[in-house]
Write a protein that holds these residues in place. Structure first.
Motif, PDB file in Angstrom:
ATOM      1  N   LEU A 243      62.814 -94.631 -28.125  1.00 14.11           N
ATOM      2  CA  LEU A 243      61.511 -93.992 -28.280  1.00 14.11           C
ATOM      3  C   LEU A 243      60.470 -94.978 -28.795  1.00 14.11           C
ATOM      4  N   ASN A 244      60.884 -95.857 -29.700  1.00 15.00           N
ATOM      5  CA  ASN A 244      59.947 -96.847 -30.217  1.00 15.00           C
ATOM      6  C   ASN A 244      59.455 -97.790 -29.130  1.00 15.00           C
ATOM      7  N   ARG A 245      60.345 -98.141 -28.192  1.00 15.93           N
ATOM      8  CA  ARG A 245      59.924 -99.018 -27.088  1.00 15.93           C
ATOM      9  C   ARG A 245      58.853 -98.350 -26.224  1.00 15.93           C
ATOM     10  N   VAL A 246      58.979 -97.045 -26.014  1.00 12.07           N
ATOM     11  CA  VAL A 246      57.983 -96.327 -25.219  1.00 12.07           C
ATOM     12  C   VAL A 246      56.696 -96.137 -26.012  1.00 12.07           C
ATOM     13  N   ALA A 247      56.835 -95.830 -27.301  1.00 11.46           N
ATOM     14  CA  ALA A 247      55.646 -95.581 -28.119  1.00 11.46           C
ATOM     15  C   ALA A 247      54.793 -96.830 -28.295  1.00 11.46           C
ATOM     16  N   GLU A 248      55.409 -97.995 -28.286  1.00 17.58           N
ATOM     17  CA  GLU A 248      54.664 -99.247 -28.427  1.00 17.58           C
ATOM     18  C   GLU A 248      54.239 -99.832 -27.082  1.00 17.58           C
ATOM     19  N   TYR A 249      54.396 -99.092 -26.015  1.00 13.75           N
ATOM     20  CA  TYR A 249      54.004 -99.506 -24.667  1.00 13.75           C
ATOM     21  C   TYR A 249      54.691-100.806 -24.234  1.00 13.75           C
ATOM     22  N   ARG A 250      55.942-100.964 -24.625  1.00 12.59           N
ATOM     23  CA  ARG A 250      56.696-102.148 -24.211  1.00 12.59           C
ATOM     24  C   ARG A 250      57.653-101.828 -23.054  1.00 12.59           C
ATOM     25  N   ASN A 251      57.961-100.555 -22.874  1.00  9.48           N
ATOM     26  CA  ASN A 251      58.833-100.128 -21.774  1.00  9.48           C
ATOM     27  C   ASN A 251      58.383 -98.777 -21.261  1.00  9.48           C
ATOM     28  N   HIS A 252      58.687 -98.506 -20.009  1.00  7.05           N
ATOM     29  CA  HIS A 252      58.495 -97.178 -19.432  1.00  7.05           C
ATOM     30  C   HIS A 252      59.703 -96.308 -19.778  1.00  7.05           C
ATOM     31  N   TRP A 253      59.548 -94.995 -19.559  1.00 11.73           N
ATOM     32  CA  TRP A 253      60.661 -94.086 -19.778  1.00 11.73           C
ATOM     33  C   TRP A 253      61.845 -94.435 -18.868  1.00 11.73           C
TER      34      TRP A 253
END
Length: 337
Positions: A243-253
């Motif tokens: 979730l942190n990766r998505v919230a920081e715009y570093r990865n897509h779902w």
């Protein structure tokens, strides 16, 4: 035949160990080439002008993330190693103190000159498989990132394309050449390697492997509730990492879900097919089974005779009866005289 088989067994053991070391070394080297060299070129994936999927803000390098790579690697490498080592040591000491171990051998023979303590054997086995799985997960993730070249949500922010020079009068124009970007080459290269998410794959692999180890190994009373709580807590931490990766715009779902699938698949395969749900026995259990079989009385086992044995026994019994009848007749005739 037995000495020959005993003579060949150490060589088989050494051969298996050598093959496993070669496989481990090859896995580590392949992961190194994927991670720290440019041996494998990343696929250059194009993009549409002003595509809103790739215009998210860039929040800085990976070190500024809430879950930086150094912290993630330290956790996935250190916590399972510590938990497995401590658990195996406690289990071995409890079994050692609760059983009569004075007349039993406390080491396992692995060759003509090598002896291995059962504690060391189990710990090395479980940790070795876990470390192998970590490098395997890293290889799968890096291979997917290199082949797909999927763009991060902040790709256009770090790419900084010159829309005027590219002729982007409308958003449907597709840009496919690498020279379209004017930003930092390092940031652009990192933004092209997002599918699947490495952080999601490594975190869920470590969490699932450790959760299955705790569930299958710890058999103490009073842990029926503690084991599920620990297992769900570990899986929750892995889910929060994604979730942190998505919230920081570093990865897509899609990147995070693919990383979860890779980590779960590798952990499940290694636990079920390689370590067999951590069913390895301590030496004391093995010696108890051997002693039980050796001390079992032979009379308790049923005896099955073949038809030939029955025929021979009947012939001998008939001959004995004939001999006894002749002897009785001779004694009777002698008495009458």
């Amino acid at each position: 035949m037995a000495p020959e088989r005993q003579h060949r067994r150490p060589w088989l053991i050494y051969s298996f160990i050598f093959v496993e070391l070669v496989i481990m070394a090859g896995t580590v080297m392949l992961a190194y080439y994927f991670e720290y060299t440019d041996t494998f070129n990343v696929h250059v994936q194009g993009f549409f002008c002003y595509d809103s999927s790739y215009t998210k803000p860039y929040l800085g390098p990976e070190e500024s993330s809430a879950v930086p790579p150094a912290l993630l690697y330290a956790v996935v490498a250190g916590i399972p190693t510590l938990v497995i080592t401590v658990t195996e040591s406690v289990m071995f000491l409890l079994q050692y103190t609760s059983k009569d171990f004075d007349t039993r051998e406390k080491t396992v023979v692995t060759g003509d000159c090598c002896y291995l303590n059962p504690l060391v054997r189990r710990t090395v086995r479980f940790l070795g498989v876990y470390i192998f799985g970590l490098f395997t997960t890293d290889i799968f993730v890096n291979a997917g990132q290199v082949v797909t070249g999927n763009l991060a949500p902040h790709f256009l922010t770090v790419c900084k394309p010159n829309y005027t020079a590219l002729g982007c009068q409308h958003t449907l124009r597709f840009i496919s050449h690498q020279e379209a970007c004017t930003g930092s080459e390092e940031d652009i290269l990192r933004a092209r390697k997002t599918f699947p998410s490495k952080e999601a794959a490594l975190s869920v692999y470590a969490a699932l492997y450790l959760a299955m180890y705790i569930s299958c190994t710890v058999k103490a009373k009073g842990t029926r509730l503690a084991k599920p709580v620990l297992s769900l807590g570990l899986m929750c931490l892995a889910f929060l990492t994604g979730l942190n990766r998505v919230a920081e715009y570093r990865n897509h779902w899609a990147d995070v879900i693919a990383g979860f699938i890779v980590g779960v698949a590798i952990a499940t395969f290694l636990v079920v097919c390689v370590v067999h749900n951590f069913k390895g026995k301590l030496l004391l259990n093995e010696t108890l089974e051997k002693d039980t079989l050796s001390s079992a009385p032979m009379t308790s086992l049923p005896r099955v005779e073949s038809p030939l044995q029955k025929y021979i026994a009947s012939q001998i019994w008939g001959a004995d009866r004939g001999y006894m009848a002749v002897e009785q007749d001779c004694q009777e005739s002698h008495r009458l005289r």
